[in-house]
Design a protein around this motif. Structure first.
Motif, short mmCIF file in Angstrom:
data_model
loop_
_atom_site.label_atom_id
_atom_site.label_comp_id
_atom_site.label_asym_id
_atom_site.label_seq_id
_atom_site.Cartn_x
_atom_site.Cartn_y
_atom_site.Cartn_z
N SER A 30 1.46 6.18 -6.87
CA SER A 30 1.74 5.85 -8.26
C SER A 30 0.77 4.76 -8.69
N THR A 31 -0.17 5.13 -9.58
CA THR A 31 -1.15 4.12 -10.00
C THR A 31 -0.46 3.01 -10.79
N GLY A 32 0.59 3.35 -11.53
CA GLY A 32 1.35 2.32 -12.25
C GLY A 32 1.88 1.27 -11.27
N LEU A 35 -0.91 -0.81 -9.74
CA LEU A 35 -1.42 -1.80 -10.70
C LEU A 35 -0.45 -2.96 -10.87
N ARG A 36 0.86 -2.63 -10.90
CA ARG A 36 1.87 -3.70 -11.02
C ARG A 36 1.83 -4.62 -9.80
N GLU A 37 1.58 -4.02 -8.62
CA GLU A 37 1.46 -4.84 -7.40
C GLU A 37 0.30 -5.83 -7.52
N ASP A 52 -4.08 -5.47 -20.70
CA ASP A 52 -4.09 -4.04 -21.02
C ASP A 52 -2.76 -3.39 -20.64
N MET A 53 -2.26 -3.71 -19.47
CA MET A 53 -0.99 -3.13 -19.01
C MET A 53 0.14 -3.52 -19.95
N ASN A 54 0.22 -4.81 -20.26
CA ASN A 54 1.33 -5.28 -21.09
C ASN A 54 1.26 -4.75 -22.51
N GLY A 56 0.22 -1.71 -23.24
CA GLY A 56 0.36 -0.26 -23.25
C GLY A 56 -0.97 0.48 -23.27
N ASN A 57 -2.05 -0.24 -23.00
CA ASN A 57 -3.36 0.43 -22.94
C ASN A 57 -3.63 0.92 -21.52
N PHE A 58 -4.52 1.89 -21.41
CA PHE A 58 -4.92 2.36 -20.08
C PHE A 58 -5.80 1.31 -19.42
N VAL A 59 -5.70 1.24 -18.11
CA VAL A 59 -6.59 0.40 -17.32
C VAL A 59 -7.88 1.21 -17.11
N SER A 60 -9.01 0.54 -16.90
CA SER A 60 -10.29 1.28 -16.81
C SER A 60 -10.29 2.26 -15.64
N ASP A 84 1.41 10.39 -8.84
CA ASP A 84 2.34 10.10 -9.94
C ASP A 84 1.62 9.21 -10.95
N GLY A 85 1.21 9.80 -12.06
CA GLY A 85 0.53 9.00 -13.09
C GLY A 85 -0.98 8.94 -12.90
N TYR A 86 -1.51 9.77 -12.06
CA TYR A 86 -2.96 9.87 -11.84
C TYR A 86 -3.27 11.33 -11.57
N PRO A 87 -4.31 11.93 -12.12
CA PRO A 87 -5.25 11.35 -13.08
C PRO A 87 -4.70 11.39 -14.51
N ARG A 88 -5.18 10.47 -15.31
CA ARG A 88 -4.74 10.41 -16.71
C ARG A 88 -5.91 10.59 -17.67
N THR A 89 -7.12 10.61 -17.17
CA THR A 89 -8.28 10.86 -18.03
C THR A 89 -9.15 11.91 -17.33
N SER A 91 -12.25 11.77 -16.66
CA SER A 91 -13.11 11.15 -15.63
C SER A 91 -12.31 10.94 -14.34
N GLN A 92 -11.04 10.57 -14.46
CA GLN A 92 -10.19 10.42 -13.26
C GLN A 92 -9.96 11.78 -12.59
N ALA A 93 -9.78 12.82 -13.39
CA ALA A 93 -9.54 14.16 -12.84
C ALA A 93 -10.77 14.63 -12.06
N LYS A 132 13.58 -4.51 -15.30
CA LYS A 132 12.81 -5.15 -16.37
C LYS A 132 11.32 -4.96 -16.13
N ARG A 133 10.69 -4.20 -17.00
CA ARG A 133 9.24 -4.05 -16.90
C ARG A 133 8.64 -4.54 -18.21
N HIS A 134 7.57 -5.37 -18.10
CA HIS A 134 6.99 -5.96 -19.30
C HIS A 134 6.50 -4.91 -20.29
N LYS A 143 3.41 2.94 -28.17
CA LYS A 143 1.97 2.81 -27.95
C LYS A 143 1.56 3.61 -26.71
N ARG A 144 2.36 3.48 -25.64
CA ARG A 144 2.03 4.17 -24.40
C ARG A 144 2.09 5.68 -24.58
N TYR A 145 3.08 6.13 -25.38
CA TYR A 145 3.20 7.57 -25.63
C TYR A 145 1.97 8.07 -26.40
P1 AMP Z 1 3.25 4.16 -15.30
O1 AMP Z 1 4.05 3.34 -14.35
O2 AMP Z 1 2.62 5.36 -14.65
O3 AMP Z 1 3.98 4.51 -16.56
O4 AMP Z 1 2.01 3.24 -15.74
C1 AMP Z 1 2.19 2.00 -16.37
C2 AMP Z 1 0.89 1.51 -16.98
O5 AMP Z 1 -0.11 1.38 -15.95
C3 AMP Z 1 0.26 2.45 -17.99
O6 AMP Z 1 0.78 2.25 -19.29
C4 AMP Z 1 -1.22 2.02 -17.92
O7 AMP Z 1 -1.41 0.78 -18.57
C5 AMP Z 1 -1.38 1.76 -16.44
N1 AMP Z 1 -1.80 2.97 -15.69
C6 AMP Z 1 -1.06 3.65 -14.75
N2 AMP Z 1 -1.75 4.69 -14.26
C7 AMP Z 1 -2.95 4.69 -14.89
C8 AMP Z 1 -4.09 5.54 -14.83
N3 AMP Z 1 -4.13 6.59 -14.02
N4 AMP Z 1 -5.14 5.22 -15.64
C9 AMP Z 1 -5.12 4.15 -16.45
N5 AMP Z 1 -4.06 3.33 -16.57
C10 AMP Z 1 -2.99 3.58 -15.80
#
Ligand code: AMP
Length: 187
Positions: A30-32, A35-37, A52-54, A56-60, A84-89, A91-93, A132-134, A143-145
């Motif tokens: 789970s990339t989410g 990233l939270r870690e 970016d995370m807080n 609702g933007n994508f991380v690079s 889970d949550g990868y790939p999302r773009t 370029s990631q795919a 609780k998630r920021h 925004k995330r949707y």
């Molecule tokens: P999630 O837990 O999968 O809903 O992800 C939470 C947040 O982490 C997302 O809103 C993005 O900011 C970031 N994130 C998670 N996965 C990705 C990804 N594959 N590419 C870019 N940002 C990501």
């Protein structure tokens, strides 16, 4: 089996990933979570992505691709990857295809949990009461949707050509979704 779970935030990817991890004795990527870690550890990556995370933007792509690379190449996890949550773009795919090819693996199943905006908002509101998630504030949810819809459409097009691409109605109850997933597993 390597599986990609695809779908907007709140579609149930995390829940179904955990089911698949148990059932297939596999590993959730789970990339989410990763990233939270990084944010919790206050690492250099964590500091760079916090805003970016807080918001609702994508991380690079560069950061996310780097985080998953070692996991894909880990021999213990070979052919037991649940994304889970990868790939999302796009370029990631493309990056994932390359990593899998290089490590002599492939994607066996792509599960798209398709769910409408109203259901997602209700689910995330409910989740807010439990953990609780920021990034679970209501405005951030929308925004995330929207970010998801805008950025992931090309990824959807990229995978929908694949014969292993399966769309599931993500508005169904958890157990019903699990039952549908079971029908796609050849185990
Ligand atoms: P999630 O837990 O999968 O809903 O992800 C939470 C947040 O982490 C997302 O809103 C993005 O900011 C970031 N994130 C998670 N996965 C990705 C990804 N594959 N590419 C870019 N940002 C990501």
């Amino acid at each position: 089996m390597n599986i990609i779970l695809f779908g907007p935030p709140g579609a149930g990817k995390g829940t179904q990933s955990k089911y698949l991890v148990n059932k297939l004795n596999a590993f959730q990527i789970s990339t989410g979570e990763l990233l939270r870690e990084e944010i919790n550890k206050k690492s250099a990556i964590g500091m760079a992505i916090k805003n970016d995370m807080n918001n609702g933007n994508f991380v690079s792509d560069e950061i996310v691709n780097k985080l998953i690379k070692n996991l894909v190449f880990d021999p213990q996890k070979k052919d037991k990857l649940i994304f889970d949550g990868y790939p999302r773009t796009l370029s990631q795919a493309r990056n994932l295809n390359l990593l899998l090819e290089t490590s002599n693996q492939k994607i066996d199943l792509i599960l798209f949990l398709n769910v409408d905006k109203e259901t997602i908002i209700k689910r995330i509101e409910k989740r807010k009461m439990i953990e609780k998630r920021h990034d679970d504030e209501s405005s951030t949810i929308l925004k995330r949707y929207d970010t998801y819809m805008k950025t992931t459409q090309p990824v959807l097009n990229f995978y929908s050509e694949n014969p292993n691409f399966k769309e599931i109605n993500g508005s169904l109850e958890i157990d019903e979704i699990t039952r549908k997933i079971d029908t796609f597993l050849n185990v």
